[in-house]
Write an enzyme that holds these catalytic residues in place. Structure first.
Site, PDB file in Angstrom:
ATOM      1  N   TYR A 143       0.845  -1.188   0.000  1.00 21.86           N
ATOM      2  CA  TYR A 143       0.000   0.000   0.000  1.00 21.86           C
ATOM      3  C   TYR A 143       0.883   1.241   0.000  1.00 21.86           C
ATOM      4  O   TYR A 143       1.965   1.219  -0.571  1.00 21.86           O
ATOM      5  CB  TYR A 143      -0.994  -0.043   1.181  1.00 21.86           C
ATOM      6  CG  TYR A 143      -2.107   0.945   0.961  1.00 21.86           C
ATOM      7  CD1 TYR A 143      -2.911   0.865  -0.181  1.00 21.86           C
ATOM      8  CD2 TYR A 143      -2.327   1.990   1.838  1.00 21.86           C
ATOM      9  CE1 TYR A 143      -3.901   1.793  -0.429  1.00 21.86           C
ATOM     10  CE2 TYR A 143      -3.329   2.929   1.599  1.00 21.86           C
ATOM     11  CZ  TYR A 143      -4.100   2.824   0.464  1.00 21.86           C
ATOM     12  OH  TYR A 143      -5.072   3.749   0.218  1.00 21.86           O
ATOM     13  N   ARG A 196      -8.711  10.325  -8.209  1.00 25.43           N
ATOM     14  CA  ARG A 196      -7.813  11.053  -7.299  1.00 25.43           C
ATOM     15  C   ARG A 196      -6.991  10.036  -6.526  1.00 25.43           C
ATOM     16  O   ARG A 196      -7.224   9.783  -5.357  1.00 25.43           O
ATOM     17  CB  ARG A 196      -8.618  11.927  -6.328  1.00 25.43           C
ATOM     18  CG  ARG A 196      -7.755  12.905  -5.539  1.00 25.43           C
ATOM     19  CD  ARG A 196      -8.487  13.411  -4.305  1.00 25.43           C
ATOM     20  NE  ARG A 196      -8.802  12.350  -3.360  1.00 25.43           N
ATOM     21  CZ  ARG A 196      -7.954  11.872  -2.459  1.00 25.43           C
ATOM     22  NH1 ARG A 196      -6.702  12.330  -2.403  1.00 25.43           N
ATOM     23  NH2 ARG A 196      -8.326  10.932  -1.617  1.00 25.43           N
ATOM     24  N   LYS A 214      -5.527  -2.085  -0.779  1.00 22.97           N
ATOM     25  CA  LYS A 214      -6.371  -1.883   0.392  1.00 22.97           C
ATOM     26  C   LYS A 214      -6.941  -3.213   0.879  1.00 22.97           C
ATOM     27  O   LYS A 214      -7.005  -3.472   2.084  1.00 22.97           O
ATOM     28  CB  LYS A 214      -7.512  -0.936   0.021  1.00 22.97           C
ATOM     29  CG  LYS A 214      -7.994  -0.061   1.142  1.00 22.97           C
ATOM     30  CD  LYS A 214      -7.067   1.106   1.378  1.00 22.97           C
ATOM     31  CE  LYS A 214      -7.641   2.137   2.295  1.00 22.97           C
ATOM     32  NZ  LYS A 214      -6.814   3.320   2.448  1.00 22.97           N
ATOM     33  N   GLU A 285     -12.984   4.563  -2.354  1.00 18.71           N
ATOM     34  CA  GLU A 285     -11.569   4.908  -2.185  1.00 18.71           C
ATOM     35  C   GLU A 285     -11.086   5.810  -3.309  1.00 18.71           C
ATOM     36  O   GLU A 285     -11.267   5.505  -4.495  1.00 18.71           O
ATOM     37  CB  GLU A 285     -10.731   3.626  -2.168  1.00 18.71           C
ATOM     38  CG  GLU A 285      -9.275   3.825  -1.848  1.00 18.71           C
ATOM     39  CD  GLU A 285      -9.042   4.157  -0.379  1.00 18.71           C
ATOM     40  OE1 GLU A 285      -8.020   4.809  -0.086  1.00 18.71           O
ATOM     41  OE2 GLU A 285      -9.867   3.764   0.460  1.00 18.71           O
ATOM     42  N   ASP A 286     -10.481   6.926  -2.955  1.00 20.63           N
ATOM     43  CA  ASP A 286      -9.812   7.832  -3.896  1.00 20.63           C
ATOM     44  C   ASP A 286     -10.726   8.334  -5.016  1.00 20.63           C
ATOM     45  O   ASP A 286     -10.349   8.352  -6.193  1.00 20.63           O
ATOM     46  CB  ASP A 286      -8.555   7.166  -4.467  1.00 20.63           C
ATOM     47  CG  ASP A 286      -7.425   7.149  -3.451  1.00 20.63           C
ATOM     48  OD1 ASP A 286      -7.624   7.656  -2.339  1.00 20.63           O
ATOM     49  OD2 ASP A 286      -6.346   6.627  -3.757  1.00 20.63           O
ATOM     50  N   ASP A 308     -13.377   5.870   2.747  1.00 19.17           N
ATOM     51  CA  ASP A 308     -12.183   5.845   3.597  1.00 19.17           C
ATOM     52  C   ASP A 308     -11.472   7.186   3.611  1.00 19.17           C
ATOM     53  O   ASP A 308     -10.943   7.598   4.645  1.00 19.17           O
ATOM     54  CB  ASP A 308     -11.230   4.750   3.126  1.00 19.17           C
ATOM     55  CG  ASP A 308     -10.011   4.634   4.030  1.00 19.17           C
ATOM     56  OD1 ASP A 308     -10.201   4.549   5.261  1.00 19.17           O
ATOM     57  OD2 ASP A 308      -8.884   4.652   3.520  1.00 19.17           O
ATOM     58  N   ASP A 309     -11.444   7.899   2.483  1.00 21.72           N
ATOM     59  CA  ASP A 309     -10.748   9.182   2.438  1.00 21.72           C
ATOM     60  C   ASP A 309     -11.429  10.208   3.328  1.00 21.72           C
ATOM     61  O   ASP A 309     -10.771  11.042   3.946  1.00 21.72           O
ATOM     62  CB  ASP A 309     -10.689   9.706   1.002  1.00 21.72           C
ATOM     63  CG  ASP A 309     -10.053   8.706   0.065  1.00 21.72           C
ATOM     64  OD1 ASP A 309      -8.873   8.405   0.260  1.00 21.72           O
ATOM     65  OD2 ASP A 309     -10.743   8.205  -0.834  1.00 21.72           O
ATOM     66  N   ASN A 464      -0.360  11.930   1.444  1.00 22.92           N
ATOM     67  CA  ASN A 464       0.331  10.823   0.775  1.00 22.92           C
ATOM     68  C   ASN A 464       0.426  11.098  -0.720  1.00 22.92           C
ATOM     69  O   ASN A 464      -0.374  11.858  -1.255  1.00 22.92           O
ATOM     70  CB  ASN A 464      -0.458   9.521   0.989  1.00 22.92           C
ATOM     71  CG  ASN A 464      -0.347   9.001   2.407  1.00 22.92           C
ATOM     72  OD1 ASN A 464       0.725   9.008   2.977  1.00 22.92           O
ATOM     73  ND2 ASN A 464      -1.457   8.565   2.971  1.00 22.92           N
TER      74      ASN A 464
END
Length: 623
Positions: A143, A196, A214, A285-286, A308-309, A464
């Site tokens: 990850y 993203r 993930k 996610e993202d 999650d973000d 990150n």
């Protein structure tokens, strides 16, 4: 909702009592699952077994199994234990990784990823054994930060298909497509649209690497069964001009969908997966900020899903902020008094702000007055500077945190004031970076933090991958000295401050939170993932560290303890779901039985339902 203390870990004797049969133990219940102990029925033999990573054991097949599955002669004659296999793999890994010189901080990172990925392709059980046994070393490989490099180069790295791809070209077909996945049961889906990826922007279909990585952590940290997880890419095109012109790009080479067309694709996907797997949990996610909040609000009260973000990052940040309060020698109940400057107003930044405000409000009485009062503790700076109500075309999600003009004037600040100006005037207890702008916390910004009213200010450089961190721990400690608390989103080494003193770099990794949220939701059978369940997870993580650790500047535990951390976080989530009357049970453990469990029994229940990478006995059966 607080986490069980370290002293409440179950003794070996208590665990044994919990695992007894009901006939032999009248005061406790057994929650042990038998998946890993009973034989697995397979419908293939010979070379087909060796080519199936779910069932392949390589040289660990016993001679009895080799005869039963027609494998005799297809493998070297020496039967090896899984321990011997891992030793052999590790020797090979160390030999091969030195041939590469790439990666964000580890010069061999991408080489390690390739080698681990090849093992994953041929033997899943051994792959997860290696990952779990070396989680501190390999979590940054599977990850963040290495996964960012993997996604950027995914076209060239792609070998074996993994996961599913739903594209804009599949509209009208997704309900039938979902049945192409071979697993009848799926517990967890991680889905991205590639818009993203970390701080790298739009990587289109190559973002599937994020979902894969993930879910590797879900298996390693939470004990999710790897045969019941599914990484998903929703390909709605890309706005990345380089990819649109790349003849080797694997995704749709058309501009990204938007508006109602985009929503129609996501709606169809959600309906399809929940039709086939009604109890699945979907982690978003993202997704770009533009859609992250909208999709979360669109689905969270209907489906078992979370982002999650927005919510995972918020949970880890809240745990770190509560830990910072403890590290400053104060009780966590003093959190509402902290002054926090936040750099970044994207999905992660706004997610943290909303969660922190709710946490403060709960501590102040959990009423509307408390909720409104809590907003005054935050000063938010984006690319245009300080956000005030004078800002034209202000984002609706950021609006609740815009400073009133009179408030800003009293602090000597104006709309658009720079980060340095804000830090100088506010003198915050915490400087929180979620900007994805590497180096944003310049020496000038860090120098300004010397004026903080706190004797031990906290710096959270959470963006990150590594190159996007707002500052490094070396920069922070060299500028401000040892009396600070430092946390980052990506892994950094601790800093040697001399004279035996260490500047601790705490990695505020979402890995501390999201596996426990997923596992706790699964085992509770909760219909939704509530704010209370997310809050319980964050408070559990914050309480995990000992007083000695937090006073030494350590506010996040070692990744090496991730299985224990996740077990406790999941237990806290289960407990909160029960208290909110959301729990509906899991398998044989119905809601009524769940409500009877005390705290120790909930933790034992979670422990017993965590998958472990053990080779099952295989038995062949004709179709």
């Amino acid at each position: 909702m607080t986490c069980y203390s370290r002293q409440m870990r179950l003794s070996a004797s208590l665990i044994k009592r919990l695992k007894r049969t009901a006939a032999g133990a009248s005061t406790t219940r057994s929650f042990t699952t038998t998946e890993g102990h009973r034989p697995s029925i397979v419908h293939k033999r010979s070379i087909d077994i060796l080519h199936d990573p779910w069932y392949n054991k390589g040289t660990a097949f016993s001679m009895t199994e080799r005869d039963r599955l027609d494998l005799r002669g297809l493998l070297p004659p020496n039967v090896m234990s899984s321990v011997q296999q891992i030793e052999r793999f590790m020797v090979d890994l160390k030999r091969l990784e030195v041939n590469a010189r790439d990666g964000p901080s580890d010069p061999n990172a991408l080489a390690k990823w390739r080698i681990l990925n090849r093992l994953h392709d041929r033997n899943e059980t051994m792959y997860y054994k290696v990952l779990i046994a070396n989680i501190e070393e390999y979590a940054p490989i599977v990850y963040t930060p290495t996964v960012g490099l993997v996604c950027q180069n995914y076209g060239g790295l792609f070998r074996r298909p993994r996961g599913m791809y739903f594209s804009a070209a599949d509209r009208g077909e997704m309900m039938s497509m979902v049945y192409n996945w071979p697993a009848d049961q799926v517990d967890m889906i991680v889905v991205t649209d590639g818009s993203r990826i970390l701080g790298l922007g739009d990587l289109g279909v190559q973002g599937i690497g994020i979902a894969i990585g993930k879910l590797d952590l879900y298996v390693a940290a939470a004990g999710m069964n790897p045969q019941r997880v599914l990484p998903v890419m929703i390909d709605v095109g890309t706005s990345n001009e380089r990819l649109l012109k790349d003849p080797l790009y694997l995704g749709l080479q058309e501009h990204r969908l938007d508006g109602e067309e985009y929503l129609a694709v996501i709606d169809e996907f959600m309906e399809a997966v929940f039709t086939r797997w009604p109890h699945v949990i979907v982690q978003f996610e993202d997704f770009q900020s533009k859609w992250a909040f909208k999709l979360l609000q669109r689905y969270r009260n209907t489906y078992r899903m979370f982002n999650d973000d927005v919510q995972g990052t918020a949970g880890v940040a809240i745990a770190g902020l509560l830990g910072a309060v403890r590290a400053q020698g104060k009780p966590m109940i003093d959190f509402p008094k902290m002054k926090i400057v936040v750099a970044g107003a994207g999905s992660a930044g706004i997610g943290v702000l909303n969660a922190a405000r709710k946490t403060m409000a709960r501590m102040l009485g959990n009423n509307e007055t408390a909720f409104q009062s809590a907003r005054s503790q935050f000063w938010v700076v984006d690319a245009q500077g300080l956000i005030t109500e004078e800002r034209a075309h202000i984002d609706s999600e950021a609006l609740p945190f815009a400073r009133k003009v009179k408030e800003a004037d009293r602090q000597g600040l104006k709309e658009g004031a720079s980060l340095v100006e804000v830090v100088k005037q506010v003198k915050p207890d915490v400087l929180l970076g979620l900007s994805a702008v590497g180096g944003l916390f310049s020496k000038e910004v860090l120098e300004a933090l010397k004026g903080s009213t706190s004797t031990k200010p906290a710096i959270f450089a959470m963006s990150n991958p590594t190159k996007n961190a707002e500052c490094t721990p070396e920069e922070a400690f060299s500028t401000l000295g040892e009396n600070i608390i430092f946390a980052s989103g990506s892994p950094f080494q601790d800093v040697d401050l001399g004279n035996g003193h260490i500047g601790h770099c705490n990695q505020g990794n979402n890995m501390y939170i999201f596996p426990g949220i997923g596992l706790g939701t699964l085992l509770s059978g909760s219909r939704i993932i509530s704010d209370g369940m997310l809050q319980a997870a964050a408070e559990c993580l914050a309480a995990y560290m000992t007083e000695e650790e937090v006073h030494g500047g350590i506010i996040y535990p070692s990744i090496s303890r991730i299985r224990d951390i996740t077990k406790k976080v999941a237990a806290a989530v289960v407990k909160e779901a029960i208290e909110e009357d959301l729990a509906e049970g899991y398998r044989e453990m119905d809601a009524r039985e769940l409500r009877k469990l005390n705290q120790e029994e909930i933790e034992a229940y979670v422990h017993d339902n965590m998958w472990r990478p053990e080779y099952p006995t295989l038995v062949f059966k004709n179709d």
